[in-house]
Design a protein around this motif. Structure first.
Motif, PDB file in Angstrom:
ATOM      1  N   TYR A  46       0.841  -1.197   0.000  1.00  0.00           N
ATOM      2  CA  TYR A  46       0.000   0.000   0.000  1.00  0.00           C
ATOM      3  C   TYR A  46       0.877   1.250   0.000  1.00  0.00           C
ATOM      4  O   TYR A  46       1.853   1.336   0.758  1.00  0.00           O
ATOM      5  CB  TYR A  46      -0.920   0.012   1.220  1.00  0.00           C
ATOM      6  CG  TYR A  46      -1.842  -1.173   1.268  1.00  0.00           C
ATOM      7  CD1 TYR A  46      -2.959  -1.236   0.451  1.00  0.00           C
ATOM      8  CD2 TYR A  46      -1.567  -2.251   2.110  1.00  0.00           C
ATOM      9  CE1 TYR A  46      -3.802  -2.342   0.478  1.00  0.00           C
ATOM     10  CE2 TYR A  46      -2.404  -3.352   2.147  1.00  0.00           C
ATOM     11  CZ  TYR A  46      -3.515  -3.401   1.323  1.00  0.00           C
ATOM     12  OH  TYR A  46      -4.336  -4.494   1.354  1.00  0.00           O
ATOM     13  N   SER A 176      -7.202  -4.156  -5.357  1.00  0.00           N
ATOM     14  CA  SER A 176      -6.224  -3.167  -5.789  1.00  0.00           C
ATOM     15  C   SER A 176      -6.885  -1.907  -6.327  1.00  0.00           C
ATOM     16  O   SER A 176      -6.407  -0.791  -6.097  1.00  0.00           O
ATOM     17  CB  SER A 176      -5.294  -3.765  -6.844  1.00  0.00           C
ATOM     18  OG  SER A 176      -6.035  -4.205  -7.969  1.00  0.00           O
ATOM     19  N   TRP A 177      -8.033  -2.053  -7.014  1.00  0.00           N
ATOM     20  CA  TRP A 177      -8.691  -0.873  -7.561  1.00  0.00           C
ATOM     21  C   TRP A 177      -9.162   0.062  -6.455  1.00  0.00           C
ATOM     22  O   TRP A 177      -9.124   1.290  -6.576  1.00  0.00           O
ATOM     23  CB  TRP A 177      -9.880  -1.265  -8.440  1.00  0.00           C
ATOM     24  CG  TRP A 177     -11.008  -1.959  -7.718  1.00  0.00           C
ATOM     25  CD1 TRP A 177     -11.192  -3.300  -7.578  1.00  0.00           C
ATOM     26  CD2 TRP A 177     -12.092  -1.324  -7.018  1.00  0.00           C
ATOM     27  NE1 TRP A 177     -12.320  -3.557  -6.831  1.00  0.00           N
ATOM     28  CE2 TRP A 177     -12.901  -2.359  -6.478  1.00  0.00           C
ATOM     29  CE3 TRP A 177     -12.465   0.005  -6.800  1.00  0.00           C
ATOM     30  CZ2 TRP A 177     -14.050  -2.112  -5.735  1.00  0.00           C
ATOM     31  CZ3 TRP A 177     -13.609   0.257  -6.046  1.00  0.00           C
ATOM     32  CH2 TRP A 177     -14.390  -0.791  -5.533  1.00  0.00           C
ATOM     33  N   ASN A 180      -6.001   1.748  -4.810  1.00  0.00           N
ATOM     34  CA  ASN A 180      -5.416   2.755  -5.688  1.00  0.00           C
ATOM     35  C   ASN A 180      -6.242   4.041  -5.738  1.00  0.00           C
ATOM     36  O   ASN A 180      -5.703   5.142  -5.832  1.00  0.00           O
ATOM     37  CB  ASN A 180      -5.237   2.201  -7.098  1.00  0.00           C
ATOM     38  CG  ASN A 180      -4.174   1.128  -7.175  1.00  0.00           C
ATOM     39  OD1 ASN A 180      -3.274   1.083  -6.339  1.00  0.00           O
ATOM     40  ND2 ASN A 180      -4.269   0.253  -8.158  1.00  0.00           N
TER      41      ASN A 180
END
Length: 202
Positions: A46, A176-177, A180
């Protein structure tokens, strides 16, 4: 959308642990007077984030908004609930609950907040996750680690520069989306809302 990094809410802690190594900052967003930078953190998947904004209000006004713990959900991105657990002088412990988008489990966070005041009028508010301070809540994932910092520096003529920096390990599984988008949206939306609240109180 409720988000975990926004709850980093609030405060944040100093440059210790992995956050001290998050120094290769890359500009990710620069809009409406708010700049957001991201940095990779060794040993973490992260990214750390840093948001910077100038607010047309004095440090005391902005500091008062941050010390109103229960009211801070009005400007902290994705804050579902916040409450003060304990205060001892310039030390405080807060509890935050974060609703995550389906199918991600909701999170909660316990922070130790320490405040430092300098002779130039600046205020630094540091925080660190203290996950074992209160028992875990059934159905929520306790955030195991968070380091961050709020830094408020007077720039003259009633203007304050605010820097908001955080690195966290959210625990459990985060797509992950989602990760992010949150590391950009959280500082941007939090600082934008804080600026709106503070400038209305001038």
């Amino acid at each position: 959308m409720k988000n975990l990094w926004g709850i980093a809410l609030s405060v944040a802690i100093g440059l210790s642990g992995n956050l001290a190594h998050a120094e290769d900052w890359q500009l990710a967003k620069d809009e409406q007077g708010v700049k957001v930078y991201l940095s990779s953190v060794p040993g973490s998947k992260y990214k750390a984030y840093r948001g910077v904004v100038e607010i047309k209000a004095d440090v005391q006004t902005i500091n008062a908004l941050q010390e109103d713990v229960s009211g801070s959900c009005a400007w902290i991105h994705a804050c579902a609930e916040m409450k003060l657990l304990k205060r001892e002088g310039d030390q405080a412990w807060t509890y935050s609950r974060i609703d995550m988008p389906w199918p991600v489990n909701g999170r909660d966070l316990v922070l130790h907040v320490s405040t430092e005041r300098a002779t130039d009028g600046s205020v630094v508010r540091r925080l660190e996750a203290t996950p074992d301070y209160v028992p875990e809540v059934k159905g929520l994932v306790r955030i195991p680690r968070l380091l961050g910092e709020w830094r408020m520096t007077p720039k003259g003529q009633g203007v304050t520069e605010v820097v908001y920096q955080v690195q966290t390990e959210p625990g459990g599984s985060i797509p992950s989306w989602l990760a992010n988008s949150f590391v950009v949206d959280a500082p941007f939306n939090t600082l934008s809302s804080l600026r709106d609240q503070a400038e209305r109180r001038r």
